[in-house]
Design a protein around this motif. Sequence first.
Motif, PDB file in Angstrom:
ATOM      1  N   GLY A  83       1.026  -1.263  -0.038  1.00 36.18           N
ATOM      2  CA  GLY A  83       0.252  -0.225  -0.037  1.00 36.18           C
ATOM      3  C   GLY A  83       0.915   0.877   0.016  1.00 36.18           C
ATOM      4  N   ILE A  84       2.279   1.130   0.832  1.00 35.99           N
ATOM      5  CA  ILE A  84       2.916   2.514   0.645  1.00 35.99           C
ATOM      6  C   ILE A  84       3.671   2.336  -0.772  1.00 35.99           C
ATOM      7  CG2 ILE A  84       4.964   3.314   1.995  1.00 35.99           C
ATOM      8  CD1 ILE A  84       3.708   1.999   4.202  1.00 35.99           C
ATOM      9  N   GLY A  85       3.719   1.599  -1.130  1.00 34.87           N
ATOM     10  CA  GLY A  85       4.464   1.912  -2.478  1.00 34.87           C
ATOM     11  C   GLY A  85       3.789   1.976  -3.553  1.00 34.87           C
ATOM     12  N   ALA A  86       2.185   1.922  -3.468  1.00 34.56           N
ATOM     13  CA  ALA A  86       1.486   2.625  -4.513  1.00 34.56           C
ATOM     14  C   ALA A  86       1.048   3.780  -4.668  1.00 34.56           C
ATOM     15  CB  ALA A  86      -0.094   1.254  -4.364  1.00 34.56           C
ATOM     16  N   ALA A  87       1.457   3.484  -3.032  1.00 36.54           N
ATOM     17  CA  ALA A  87       0.833   5.735  -2.706  1.00 36.54           C
ATOM     18  C   ALA A  87       2.242   6.253  -3.301  1.00 36.54           C
ATOM     19  CB  ALA A  87       0.481   5.922  -1.594  1.00 36.54           C
ATOM     20  N   GLY A  88       2.837   5.945  -2.626  1.00 40.98           N
ATOM     21  CA  GLY A  88       4.156   6.325  -3.292  1.00 40.98           C
ATOM     22  C   GLY A  88       3.724   7.032  -4.674  1.00 40.98           C
ATOM     23  N   ALA A  89       4.039   5.953  -5.334  1.00 41.36           N
ATOM     24  CA  ALA A  89       3.699   6.430  -7.415  1.00 41.36           C
ATOM     25  C   ALA A  89       2.692   7.349  -7.071  1.00 41.36           C
ATOM     26  CB  ALA A  89       3.789   4.562  -7.664  1.00 41.36           C
ATOM     27  N   GLY A  90       1.343   7.089  -6.664  1.00 43.24           N
ATOM     28  CA  GLY A  90       0.449   7.399  -7.239  1.00 43.24           C
ATOM     29  C   GLY A  90       0.537   8.951  -7.188  1.00 43.24           C
ATOM     30  N   LEU A  91       0.962   8.971  -5.750  1.00 43.14           N
ATOM     31  CA  LEU A  91       1.643  10.247  -5.609  1.00 43.14           C
ATOM     32  C   LEU A  91       2.580  10.699  -6.193  1.00 43.14           C
ATOM     33  CD1 LEU A  91       1.198  12.741  -3.514  1.00 43.14           C
ATOM     34  CD2 LEU A  91       3.431  11.805  -2.227  1.00 43.14           C
ATOM     35  N   TRP A  92       3.779  10.396  -6.730  1.00 46.61           N
ATOM     36  CA  TRP A  92       4.547  10.828  -7.312  1.00 46.61           C
ATOM     37  C   TRP A  92       4.613  11.266  -8.922  1.00 46.61           C
ATOM     38  CZ3 TRP A  92       5.560   7.706 -12.488  1.00 46.61           C
ATOM     39  CH2 TRP A  92       6.029   8.178 -13.886  1.00 46.61           C
ATOM     40  N   LEU A  93       3.520  10.514  -9.720  1.00 45.56           N
ATOM     41  CA  LEU A  93       2.956  10.532 -10.695  1.00 45.56           C
ATOM     42  C   LEU A  93       1.725  12.217 -10.923  1.00 45.56           C
ATOM     43  CD1 LEU A  93       2.169   9.795 -13.687  1.00 45.56           C
ATOM     44  CD2 LEU A  93      -0.125   8.805 -13.058  1.00 45.56           C
ATOM     45  N   VAL A  94       0.757  12.304  -9.625  1.00 45.70           N
ATOM     46  CA  VAL A  94       0.476  12.941  -9.801  1.00 45.70           C
ATOM     47  C   VAL A  94       1.254  14.628  -9.218  1.00 45.70           C
ATOM     48  CG1 VAL A  94      -1.217  14.349  -7.892  1.00 45.70           C
ATOM     49  CG2 VAL A  94      -1.980  12.408  -8.272  1.00 45.70           C
ATOM     50  N   LEU A  95       2.078  14.804  -8.818  1.00 42.96           N
ATOM     51  CA  LEU A  95       3.108  15.501  -8.757  1.00 42.96           C
ATOM     52  C   LEU A  95       4.095  16.341  -9.541  1.00 42.96           C
ATOM     53  CD1 LEU A  95       4.192  14.594  -4.882  1.00 42.96           C
ATOM     54  CD2 LEU A  95       2.646  16.287  -5.565  1.00 42.96           C
ATOM     55  N   LEU A  96       4.507  15.165  -9.492  1.00 47.32           N
ATOM     56  CA  LEU A  96       5.271  14.967 -11.549  1.00 47.32           C
ATOM     57  C   LEU A  96       3.966  16.487 -12.510  1.00 47.32           C
ATOM     58  CD1 LEU A  96       7.908  14.186 -13.581  1.00 47.32           C
ATOM     59  CD2 LEU A  96       6.505  12.140 -13.858  1.00 47.32           C
ATOM     60  N   VAL A  97       3.205  15.492 -13.360  1.00 48.67           N
ATOM     61  CA  VAL A  97       2.199  16.388 -13.111  1.00 48.67           C
ATOM     62  C   VAL A  97       2.091  17.805 -13.572  1.00 48.67           C
ATOM     63  CG1 VAL A  97       0.267  16.719 -14.544  1.00 48.67           C
ATOM     64  CG2 VAL A  97       0.817  14.529 -14.608  1.00 48.67           C
ATOM     65  N   GLN A  98       2.043  18.427 -11.964  1.00 45.27           N
ATOM     66  CA  GLN A  98       1.762  19.283 -11.225  1.00 45.27           C
ATOM     67  C   GLN A  98       3.252  19.866 -11.399  1.00 45.27           C
ATOM     68  OE1 GLN A  98      -1.353  20.913 -10.395  1.00 45.27           O
ATOM     69  NE2 GLN A  98      -2.177  18.860 -11.317  1.00 45.27           N
TER      70      GLN A  98
END
Length: 597
Positions: A83-98
């Motif tokens: 769950g932590i890894g998946a959350a990190g991957a999702g947050l990485w994508l959102v923050l990268l786009v922003q």
Amino acid sequence: MTTDTRAPAGPAHAAAEPVAGLAKPGALARLLAPIRAHLVACAILSALSSASGIVPYIAVAEIARVLLDDPDGARRAIWTWVGIGAAGAGLWLVLLVQSSRIGHYADAAILHELRGRIVRHLGALPLGWFRAAGSGQVKRSMTGDLEEMHEVIAHALGQLTGAVTVMTVASAYLFVVDPPMALIVLGVLALMAVFYRISMRSMTTHMNRLIAADQRISAAGIEYADGIQVVKTFGTGGRVLRRFDDAVDEHTQAFAAWVAEVRRSSAASRLFGSELAVLAVVTAAGLAFVDRGTLAVADLVAFLVVAIGLPNSILPAVTAMQGVRKGRMGAANIERLLARAPLPEPAHPRRPDGHGVEFDRVRFSYDGVTHAVDGVSAVCRPGTVTAIVGPSGAGKTTLAGLLPRFYDVSDGAVRIGGADVRSIPSTELLASMSLVFQDVALLRDSVAENIRIGRPGASDAEVREAAVAAHVHDVIERLPSGYDTLLDAGGGSLSGGERQRLTIARAILSGAPIVVLDEATAALDPDSEAAVQDALATLAVGKTVLVIAHRLHTIADADQILVLDDGRLAERGRHDELLAGGGLYARMWAAQEGVLA
């Protein structure tokens, strides 16, 4: 963690990079000041994105450690880390786009502002600067230099911030797992940095040599391309190509010298910065520590998962640092351009009383030492033609250029209608004269719009009338789309004489009372010259005309001829008077007539 696999720059990667030592520190920061808040936000988001992006790798390492330490009771912990890894991957994508969105928005905003500033500033610079600098510097500032700044804003900033963040987070995690092993990994990467610095220590010297060779190659190539007709006709291709070959040889030797000097250090930096080197060192050191009982197998797995990817995080930082160097160089070039003094506008404008031209003891120097024009006085009355002749380098073009304020006089005055040209607003000054040069300037637009530049509000009928008066209407009618035919900067299929008559039509349309002709027929064949002379005769009716002439027979009927020699007025008079005087003009005439005969 980023997967950029580009190698650190050695000679093969840095050959096109501007010399960092030439950049002016602080220029980039000053030009980017309006978007500083956006850049800070972009950097913060990029750092958070990169930190989030390494979380999945840490999660994989922790899952491996849990499985090796407690395989029976690991299920709940495993899913927690998933769950932590998946959350990190999702947050990485959102923050990268922003981060990317803010960076590109800031990039578009500042480049739009800078292009506007450059264009407005170019409009205020003396015209003489453009003739001296050519289009190269303007093109470099508007394209290449701004592109280098774009790379910094939209890419290098995020790459550099992200790389530093990944290194910091990953190193911190590895130190938590096992400090001695973490030091070994960082030691390998430190060796890469040391050898990279060694390989780059002489970059400035070698790059200066390469840039000089590149310039010689470009100059020789342009010389050959522009003079291809002369080269083929007179068989001078061997000499021209030898200059090109010599320039290529110099570039090859310069590059070979750089490669020979840095091949070992560059190879060492690539070796120690490779995944293979880190893998070998981590495996060897880790197994040794495991055998000694100072490192758990689970911890070794963590290093194999996280540490192996660190070189791929460093390489974007190297690329970004090179991008920042080039961005600083581009910003320095733009700042130097913006710092050039604009043409001074009069504090108390005057309006000319008529359109007579007077040169009153005019002096002008390009370097502040040698006078290109030295004490010239002359009066050019309305409705007359004044020809300016003399040997090459006598100051003819310089004297004529003082009238439209290509340059301002060093001493004396140039007046129109009794008003010093420096006291006339520049827009009004230029609107009062038509300038026709030997080098024709056309826009990438239709034929009609190229003529309409002379008077933007002119109707289609007025454009056609000007073309008829310039003896170019029939030529235009034969074009595929007539007046709607699109031209490029070179004039498309139009000949040199036809392009020249097009600019004369532009000048006729403007209706300006003063006409300056700078060797407008010097490069034309006899038939084209005759057509252009007819067009010029129409243009000159009732105007104050100044003609810079190389072919003396074209100005034999001038009302007065000014003969310049080494910047001074050597003779003045009509054609017959000057021939009878037996001076410089008579000798020039005899020389040209002898050639023609």
